[in-house]
Design a protein around this motif. Sequence first.
Motif, mmCIF file in Angstrom:
data_model
loop_
_atom_site.group_PDB
_atom_site.id
_atom_site.type_symbol
_atom_site.label_atom_id
_atom_site.label_comp_id
_atom_site.label_asym_id
_atom_site.label_seq_id
_atom_site.Cartn_x
_atom_site.Cartn_y
_atom_site.Cartn_z
ATOM 1 N N TYR A 146 31.099 -54.110 7.515
ATOM 2 C CA TYR A 146 31.113 -53.851 5.869
ATOM 3 C C TYR A 146 32.485 -54.312 5.068
ATOM 4 O O TYR A 146 33.577 -54.159 5.518
ATOM 5 C CB TYR A 146 30.888 -52.273 5.674
ATOM 6 N N ARG A 147 32.192 -54.965 3.998
ATOM 7 C CA ARG A 147 33.441 -55.579 3.315
ATOM 8 C C ARG A 147 33.441 -54.662 2.213
ATOM 9 O O ARG A 147 32.975 -54.455 1.229
ATOM 10 C CB ARG A 147 33.447 -56.895 2.700
ATOM 11 N N LEU A 148 34.518 -53.430 2.410
ATOM 12 C CA LEU A 148 34.786 -52.681 1.321
ATOM 13 C C LEU A 148 35.774 -52.978 0.006
ATOM 14 O O LEU A 148 35.416 -52.325 -1.019
ATOM 15 C CB LEU A 148 35.481 -51.307 2.001
ATOM 16 N N ALA A 149 36.547 -53.971 0.324
ATOM 17 C CA ALA A 149 37.546 -54.515 -0.870
ATOM 18 C C ALA A 149 37.895 -55.697 -0.268
ATOM 19 O O ALA A 149 37.449 -56.004 0.658
ATOM 20 C CB ALA A 149 38.546 -53.405 -0.797
ATOM 21 N N GLU A 150 38.351 -56.535 -1.319
ATOM 22 C CA GLU A 150 39.002 -57.776 -1.210
ATOM 23 C C GLU A 150 39.609 -58.173 0.185
ATOM 24 O O GLU A 150 39.139 -58.950 1.042
ATOM 25 C CB GLU A 150 39.911 -58.238 -1.928
ATOM 26 N N ASP A 201 24.354 -39.573 -7.637
ATOM 27 C CA ASP A 201 23.964 -40.273 -9.016
ATOM 28 C C ASP A 201 24.380 -41.675 -8.673
ATOM 29 O O ASP A 201 24.566 -42.704 -9.394
ATOM 30 C CB ASP A 201 24.622 -39.805 -10.208
ATOM 31 N N ALA A 202 24.863 -42.025 -7.580
ATOM 32 C CA ALA A 202 25.003 -43.526 -7.194
ATOM 33 C C ALA A 202 23.603 -44.274 -7.199
ATOM 34 O O ALA A 202 22.651 -43.762 -7.103
ATOM 35 C CB ALA A 202 25.402 -43.343 -5.622
ATOM 36 N N ALA A 232 24.063 -53.462 2.435
ATOM 37 C CA ALA A 232 25.079 -53.302 1.565
ATOM 38 C C ALA A 232 25.487 -51.676 1.577
ATOM 39 O O ALA A 232 24.910 -50.946 2.291
ATOM 40 C CB ALA A 232 24.430 -53.606 0.128
ATOM 41 N N GLY A 233 26.685 -51.537 1.197
ATOM 42 C CA GLY A 233 27.203 -50.201 1.022
ATOM 43 C C GLY A 233 28.001 -50.045 -0.259
ATOM 44 O O GLY A 233 28.651 -50.898 -0.805
ATOM 45 N N LEU A 234 27.975 -48.878 -0.661
ATOM 46 C CA LEU A 234 28.669 -48.420 -2.061
ATOM 47 C C LEU A 234 29.365 -47.078 -1.807
ATOM 48 O O LEU A 234 28.868 -46.071 -1.341
ATOM 49 C CB LEU A 234 27.839 -48.783 -3.215
ATOM 50 N N PRO A 235 30.683 -46.827 -2.183
ATOM 51 C CA PRO A 235 31.279 -45.503 -2.469
ATOM 52 C C PRO A 235 30.363 -44.742 -3.426
ATOM 53 O O PRO A 235 30.165 -45.143 -4.555
ATOM 54 C CB PRO A 235 32.670 -45.794 -2.700
ATOM 55 N N GLY A 251 28.071 -33.474 -3.620
ATOM 56 C CA GLY A 251 29.560 -33.304 -3.794
ATOM 57 C C GLY A 251 30.318 -33.843 -2.919
ATOM 58 O O GLY A 251 31.786 -33.415 -2.904
ATOM 59 N N VAL A 252 30.093 -34.526 -1.819
ATOM 60 C CA VAL A 252 30.977 -35.067 -0.872
ATOM 61 C C VAL A 252 31.165 -36.558 -0.989
ATOM 62 O O VAL A 252 30.050 -37.405 -1.082
ATOM 63 C CB VAL A 252 30.464 -34.816 0.427
ATOM 64 N N PRO A 253 32.507 -37.068 -1.091
ATOM 65 C CA PRO A 253 32.760 -38.421 -0.975
ATOM 66 C C PRO A 253 32.095 -39.042 0.253
ATOM 67 O O PRO A 253 32.513 -38.567 1.504
ATOM 68 C CB PRO A 253 34.325 -38.595 -0.939
ATOM 69 N N ALA A 254 31.513 -40.304 -0.080
ATOM 70 C CA ALA A 254 30.814 -40.915 1.145
ATOM 71 C C ALA A 254 30.691 -42.548 0.803
ATOM 72 O O ALA A 254 30.646 -42.900 -0.210
ATOM 73 C CB ALA A 254 29.256 -40.311 1.318
ATOM 74 N N LEU A 255 30.845 -42.964 2.025
ATOM 75 C CA LEU A 255 30.455 -44.669 1.967
ATOM 76 C C LEU A 255 28.818 -44.437 2.146
ATOM 77 O O LEU A 255 28.582 -44.189 3.148
ATOM 78 C CB LEU A 255 31.110 -45.515 2.880
#
Length: 372
Positions: free
Chosen positions: A105-109, A165-166, A175-178, A183-187
């Motif tokens: 997964y490419r999470l950022a540049e 609400d992603a 694909a993947g998105l944060p 209520g839990v932060p997830a990829l």
Amino acid sequence: MSSNAPRLTALDAVHRSAGATMTDFAGWDMPLRYGSERDEHLAVRTRAGLFDLSHMGEITVTGPQAAALLNHALVGNIASVGVGRARYTMICREDGGILDDLIVYRLAENEYMVVANASNAQVVLDALTERAAGFDALVRDDRDAYALIAVQGPESPGILKSLTDADLDGLKYYAGLPGTVAGVPALIARTGYTGEDGFELFVAPSDAEKLWQALTDAGAPVGLVPCGLSCRDTLRLEAGMPLYGHELTTSLTPFDAGLGRVVKFEKEGDFVGRAALQEAASRAEENPPRVLVGLVAEGRRVPRAGFSVVADGKVIGEVTSGAPSPTLGKPIAMAYVDAAHAAPGTAGVGVDIRGSHEPYEVVALPFYKRQK
């Protein structure tokens, strides 16, 4: 606690309280099944199933030359993966043998997450660390930083939409998105290993129980059930997806496995195994190796990995995975067979099951494809 004791996922207590049958898998104590593996399998095909995949190995690669390192270390063109996208690829030895198949997964540049199979996570980590020499990039073992929960099946988008609400509609396959789920932060990723639509949620281990419970509650009205490794295996087998240690090994190159398409010779720079893989590619063209095919039983006896495939009294191949197929209602197998016997419909092919040559039909993979 001895170092040989199996590792426990963050959801271990949840599995035990749900009455799961546990098994040692790649050094982890994992749920094999909760009730009937056939019922769990059919739930994923028709409704939804919930899996704990926290045994998978996450490795983060960061830095200005993260892409260059991964292009050198892996066979795919990782530099061309867009931010927020994922790619299926492999890591090979210098001789072209497959060390593991991976999702990157490419999470950022300048940030990537490499997900390895549980049984190979340490091997992949060691290889990436070694191959990072000379690159301005950092390889980090993040296996303890994540729990991984998957919800798979036709009802999975609706279940997940009720908790986040992603933009799930905009989240493509691979694909993947944060985001935030219950209520839990997830990829939130959409790759899957069952042949169905579904999502993988990478979360902090401390959030795993809360998320599992929220998904269980949200999925209850549409028939979601917890699922173990046993039905994961029959689901991926029906979908024709390879499993490391069965269809993929260090004695095979990606070209031997019929997955030469993952090797990108056109990418910039050298990569580990390039010369051996170029030889394997031309060998495969001139003299096709054994081909991975599907086999469907005419009888009821189930083929298992290692059983010989036969024709005219001669061994022409070997079964790599076999199981009863709940969807087809018959035993099925994947096998490597000589190219001369690999065409769908080839007559006279059997599997040697304890001395008896049971008739099998050769079919194209996958056995099962969902209706879009």
